[in-house]
Design a protein around this motif. Sequence first.
Motif, PDB file in Angstrom:
ATOM      1  N   VAL A   1       0.842  -1.201   0.000  1.00 24.81           N
ATOM      2  CA  VAL A   1       0.000   0.000   0.000  1.00 24.81           C
ATOM      3  C   VAL A   1       0.876   1.250   0.000  1.00 24.81           C
ATOM      4  CG1 VAL A   1      -1.594   1.356   1.400  1.00 24.81           C
ATOM      5  CG2 VAL A   1      -2.005  -1.085   1.055  1.00 24.81           C
ATOM      6  N   LEU A   2       0.511   2.214  -0.865  1.00 28.61           N
ATOM      7  CA  LEU A   2       1.147   3.529  -0.886  1.00 28.61           C
ATOM      8  C   LEU A   2       0.254   4.501  -0.139  1.00 28.61           C
ATOM      9  CD1 LEU A   2       2.291   3.731  -4.637  1.00 28.61           C
ATOM     10  CD2 LEU A   2       3.628   3.001  -2.656  1.00 28.61           C
ATOM     11  N   THR A   3       0.813   5.148   0.884  1.00 27.23           N
ATOM     12  CA  THR A   3       0.032   6.106   1.677  1.00 27.23           C
ATOM     13  C   THR A   3       0.642   7.501   1.541  1.00 27.23           C
ATOM     14  OG1 THR A   3       1.345   5.875   3.704  1.00 27.23           O
ATOM     15  CG2 THR A   3      -0.424   4.282   3.352  1.00 27.23           C
ATOM     16  N   GLY A   4      -0.168   8.530   1.865  1.00 27.21           N
ATOM     17  CA  GLY A   4       0.336   9.899   1.863  1.00 27.21           C
ATOM     18  C   GLY A   4       1.322  10.121   3.001  1.00 27.21           C
ATOM     19  N   HIS A   5       2.104  11.156   2.891  1.00 30.25           N
ATOM     20  CA  HIS A   5       3.097  11.467   3.928  1.00 30.25           C
ATOM     21  C   HIS A   5       2.406  11.687   5.276  1.00 30.25           C
ATOM     22  CE1 HIS A   5       6.736  12.915   5.785  1.00 30.25           C
ATOM     23  NE2 HIS A   5       6.139  14.073   6.114  1.00 30.25           N
TER      24      HIS A   5
ATOM     25  N   MET B   1      -5.915  -5.197   7.506  1.00 36.38           N
ATOM     26  CA  MET B   1      -6.848  -5.724   6.513  1.00 36.38           C
ATOM     27  C   MET B   1      -6.202  -6.762   5.601  1.00 36.38           C
ATOM     28  SD  MET B   1      -8.927  -2.264   5.414  1.00 36.38           S
ATOM     29  CE  MET B   1      -9.891  -3.145   4.183  1.00 36.38           C
ATOM     30  N   GLY B   2      -4.917  -7.049   5.802  1.00 38.73           N
ATOM     31  CA  GLY B   2      -4.289  -8.099   5.020  1.00 38.73           C
ATOM     32  C   GLY B   2      -3.195  -7.658   4.081  1.00 38.73           C
ATOM     33  N   ALA B   3      -2.843  -6.365   4.055  1.00 43.52           N
ATOM     34  CA  ALA B   3      -1.757  -5.898   3.209  1.00 43.52           C
ATOM     35  C   ALA B   3      -0.428  -6.460   3.713  1.00 43.52           C
ATOM     36  CB  ALA B   3      -1.699  -4.367   3.183  1.00 43.52           C
ATOM     37  N   ALA B   4       0.530  -6.636   2.802  1.00 42.47           N
ATOM     38  CA  ALA B   4       1.838  -7.180   3.175  1.00 42.47           C
ATOM     39  C   ALA B   4       2.724  -6.109   3.793  1.00 42.47           C
ATOM     40  CB  ALA B   4       2.523  -7.772   1.955  1.00 42.47           C
ATOM     41  N   SER B   5       2.630  -4.872   3.288  1.00 39.52           N
ATOM     42  CA  SER B   5       3.444  -3.777   3.808  1.00 39.52           C
ATOM     43  C   SER B   5       2.866  -2.454   3.301  1.00 39.52           C
ATOM     44  CB  SER B   5       4.911  -3.927   3.359  1.00 39.52           C
ATOM     45  OG  SER B   5       4.992  -3.983   1.950  1.00 39.52           O
ATOM     46  N   PHE B   6       3.400  -1.341   3.832  1.00 38.79           N
ATOM     47  CA  PHE B   6       2.982  -0.041   3.323  1.00 38.79           C
ATOM     48  C   PHE B   6       4.198   0.873   3.224  1.00 38.79           C
ATOM     49  CE2 PHE B   6       2.794   0.708   7.878  1.00 38.79           C
ATOM     50  CZ  PHE B   6       3.219   2.026   8.034  1.00 38.79           C
ATOM     51  N   VAL B   7       4.114   1.823   2.293  1.00 36.72           N
ATOM     52  CA  VAL B   7       5.204   2.761   2.040  1.00 36.72           C
ATOM     53  C   VAL B   7       4.610   4.160   1.928  1.00 36.72           C
ATOM     54  CG1 VAL B   7       7.136   3.384   0.530  1.00 36.72           C
ATOM     55  CG2 VAL B   7       6.439   0.994   0.747  1.00 36.72           C
ATOM     56  N   GLU B   8       5.252   5.142   2.581  1.00 38.57           N
ATOM     57  CA  GLU B   8       4.785   6.525   2.481  1.00 38.57           C
ATOM     58  C   GLU B   8       5.346   7.173   1.209  1.00 38.57           C
ATOM     59  OE1 GLU B   8       5.710   8.769   5.930  1.00 38.57           O
ATOM     60  OE2 GLU B   8       4.400   7.613   7.259  1.00 38.57           O
ATOM     61  N   LYS B   9       4.513   7.986   0.580  1.00 33.28           N
ATOM     62  CA  LYS B   9       4.957   8.765  -0.573  1.00 33.28           C
ATOM     63  C   LYS B   9       5.729   9.994  -0.085  1.00 33.28           C
ATOM     64  CE  LYS B   9       1.113   7.678  -3.713  1.00 33.28           C
ATOM     65  NZ  LYS B   9       0.013   8.290  -4.492  1.00 33.28           N
ATOM     66  N   PRO B  10       6.666  10.458  -0.865  1.00 31.74           N
ATOM     67  CA  PRO B  10       7.212   9.854  -2.093  1.00 31.74           C
ATOM     68  C   PRO B  10       8.127   8.687  -1.744  1.00 31.74           C
ATOM     69  CG  PRO B  10       8.415  11.854  -1.565  1.00 31.74           C
ATOM     70  CD  PRO B  10       7.312  11.754  -0.545  1.00 31.74           C
ATOM     71  N   ALA B  11       7.993   7.601  -2.475  1.00 29.08           N
ATOM     72  CA  ALA B  11       8.723   6.374  -2.157  1.00 29.08           C
ATOM     73  C   ALA B  11       9.947   6.218  -3.045  1.00 29.08           C
ATOM     74  CB  ALA B  11       7.806   5.173  -2.340  1.00 29.08           C
ATOM     75  N   ASN B  12      10.996   5.674  -2.487  1.00 29.11           N
ATOM     76  CA  ASN B  12      12.205   5.373  -3.228  1.00 29.11           C
ATOM     77  C   ASN B  12      11.939   4.152  -4.109  1.00 29.11           C
ATOM     78  OD1 ASN B  12      14.726   4.089  -3.903  1.00 29.11           O
ATOM     79  ND2 ASN B  12      15.720   5.448  -2.430  1.00 29.11           N
ATOM     80  N   PRO B  13      12.133   4.254  -5.435  1.00 25.44           N
ATOM     81  CA  PRO B  13      11.861   3.115  -6.335  1.00 25.44           C
ATOM     82  C   PRO B  13      12.624   1.848  -5.961  1.00 25.44           C
ATOM     83  CG  PRO B  13      12.153   5.115  -7.606  1.00 25.44           C
ATOM     84  CD  PRO B  13      12.525   5.460  -6.187  1.00 25.44           C
ATOM     85  N   GLU B  14      13.884   2.007  -5.524  1.00 24.92           N
ATOM     86  CA  GLU B  14      14.655   0.824  -5.139  1.00 24.92           C
ATOM     87  C   GLU B  14      14.053   0.154  -3.901  1.00 24.92           C
ATOM     88  OE1 GLU B  14      18.718   1.911  -4.685  1.00 24.92           O
ATOM     89  OE2 GLU B  14      19.061   2.131  -6.843  1.00 24.92           O
TER      90      GLU B  14
END
Length: 456
Positions: free
Chosen positions: A86-90, A102-115
């Motif tokens: 899941v991508l979330t806002g800052h 709810m079952g997501a594997a992980s989440f990342v805040e935007k802006p996210a590093n592509p690597e």
Amino acid sequence: MMTDVLLIDDDEELIHSLTRVLSPLITPRTLGAVTSAERARSLLVNNNMPSVVVLDLCLDESDGVDSGFTLLSDITERDSTTRVIVLTGHGSTAHGIRALQMGAASFVEKPANPEHIAALIKDACFQAEIRKELVSVKRAQQPSLERSLIGSSELMRELREQIQFAAAIGRPVLLTGETGTGKSYCARLIHELSDRRRNNFVHYHPNFGSGDLVQSELFGHVKGAYTGAQEARRGLALEADRGTLFIDELDEVTHETQIRLLDLLQEQRVRPVGSDSYTAVACRFMAATNRPIEEALESGKIRRDLHHRLAHCAIALPPLRNRLSDIPELAESILDNLRSREGIHVFELSEGALEVCRAHSWPGNIRELQGVVERAALYSHYKGRRIVARDDLGAIARNEAFPLSGQAAESFHSRVETYKRTLVRQALDSCAGNQVHAARLLRVDRGTVRRLGSTR
């Protein structure tokens, strides 16, 4: 088009940028992208489930993050093996935590590093593969009805449908049929096909003891409940909690015990012998009888009120004489099991042997057929033949009375075992007691000779 990884974000510029940057970082995984929840759902409907989804929570400005959470729920319900990043806002850690719940594997805040995202995708793909393999293994471990209930006759097709239905509904079951038709086997099969298969299947055969003893075995007792009750006992019903309790020969259970079984069915509770209180138990109940049900009811061997609770899912197992066309398939299965168990290299029944089998009435049903085929295969093997001949069938080939029912039919396995031991003794005698030479003569492994020759 089917892809390994699917990006879902309503920001077209971001999607194009991520696709361009991530594709080489996750090779050889394929990457696809959509910009709306509607397009993503169309992929779900068409069963094009990716291994990993990278999902932006805010897909619709009017619904905000709820649009993403709704789609997340749809994805996880559709395929539990798909991993969602899941991508979330800052500063939206709370939304990320909710996504994990709810079952997501992980989440990342935007802006996210592509690597960083690429590393998460690779790990999620690996997790998805493990999950898919686990699902595949579990499905393979579940018994196939076609393999478990052998026969192509209409009667067997109907029986398989009834077994499948009984496994699905989870209600009490009454199995009826003659001795040797496989009632206990079918009871266990229903359990193994049901959602209770991870819990105990408890098979109880009344020991024809006193009513207190039977009730103690089924429902347990408290310490000192009767003479000899030096320790408390849980009872088989509690052993079967969340699983299945199967009582063979229900007609041999006393009326008093049947009343308490009725309480178990209706109230999902048991009261141990000598106790003043009840214990909740959520076991599924199945029972069997080889007595015609009307006869059992008329004679009072089975209480009508208990029968009423079982009759809505009653399965009558057909006798073998009513499905003689299934004998070739059954014989093949018996020979397969014998070869893997004993190393007996006998592969089929001759047409003459099959004709004899089709002409026999099989009063002992499948149990009788198994005993006859195993004995004949052993004899054929001893004679150095790979195919069971007509004369190898012994008594039934000569139209002699073979075991009829009840106790006689029960003795088939012991008769086969006795015959095996006779063959081994004869071989050992001819080889001066040398087990290796005897095993070579009989074309079996030495362990079989050692086991069967141990009574010398």
